[in-house]
Enzyme design. Structure first.
Site, PDB file in Angstrom:
ATOM      1  CB  ALA A 152      -1.684   0.982   8.678  1.00 21.02           C
ATOM      2  CG  ASP A 153      -3.388  -5.002   5.537  1.00 18.42           C
ATOM      3  OD1 ASP A 153      -4.205  -4.684   4.653  1.00 18.42           O
ATOM      4  OD2 ASP A 153      -3.091  -6.123   5.905  1.00 18.42           O
ATOM      5  CB  THR A 154      -6.092  -4.048  10.595  1.00 16.75           C
ATOM      6  OG1 THR A 154      -5.425  -2.647  10.787  1.00 16.75           O
ATOM      7  CG2 THR A 154      -6.679  -4.728  11.605  1.00 16.75           C
ATOM      8  CE  LYS A 201      -3.959  -2.172   2.208  1.00 15.99           C
ATOM      9  NZ  LYS A 201      -5.086  -2.211   3.380  1.00 15.99           N
ATOM     10  CB  ALA A 231       1.857  -4.280   9.131  1.00 10.81           C
TER      11      ALA A 231
END
Length: 205
Positions: free
Chosen positions: A76-78, A55, A113
């Site tokens: 960010a990634d969840t 991203k 992250a």
């Protein structure tokens, strides 16, 4: 959004925008749409870190394509992890209900992250990972149906939002509340400090 942003947020999530605003970061949102499909046998930790990096790099490419002023890119990634399964955003209401049944009465892990990409003068990247354990009480079918009808689960990893109606289901949280929301403030602040990006002080009236 800030007229002179310190960085670009490569996310359309209103929760992440709210959390960045909370700590005084001046930012503008930039598009970072990409394929979020996990790779075969990809570990959850590897998946969220790969997605955060992807991203950030997608946002950087968009910045260049739009000929925008060069700024750091934050992404960010969840993911919600339950029974070793990566639970991303549901495809539809039926998928959301299936995820909620899986989470019902169980403890699961939320991984978020965060990637910070500095494009110039020398490209640099920082990465952080937040891990939290969340426990749900047992949910009835009526509660699952009601929650799905609110529409809240449809754009959230694991099909729930801890900052919304989903908080009704959480009996315990060990970790980062903001990380479960989608942007761990402590880890994000640490990355910004490492990159020399200062938080803006409130203005006096």
């Amino acid at each position: 959004m800030a007229k002179f942003p310190q960085l670009y947020l490569a996310s359309s999530s209103p929760r992440r925008a709210e959390l960045l605003t909370q700590i005084g970061v001046q930012f503008a949102v930039i598009d970072a749409d990409c394929d979020e499909t996990p790779l075969p046998a990809e570990a959850p930790r590897d998946y969220v870190q790969r997605m955060a990096r992807l991203k950030a790099n997608t946002g950087s490419a968009e910045m260049v394509a739009q000929q925008l002023p060069l700024r750091p890119i934050l992404a960010a990634d969840t993911a919600v992890i339950c029974n070793a399964r990566i639970l991303g955003k549901p495809r539809d209401v039926h998928d959301a209900a299936t995820m909620l049944r899986l989470l019902s009465g169980r403890r699961h892990q939320v991984l978020t992250a965060v990637a910070l990409l500095i494009p110039t003068p020398k490209p640099q990247e920082w990465l952080a990972l937040s891990k939290s354990d969340v426990t749900f009480r047992t949910l009835s079918e009526a509660e699952i149906t009601w929650y799905c009808r609110t529409g809240e689960p449809l754009d959230k990893a694991g099909s729930y939002g801890i900052q919304g109606y989903g908080a009704l289901f959480v009996t315990a949280l060990n970790g980062s509340y903001s990380g479960v929301m989608g942007l761990p403030i402590c880890e994000t602040g640490r990355l910004l400090k490492q990159a020399g990006i200062a938080l803006m002080l409130p203005t006096e009236n």
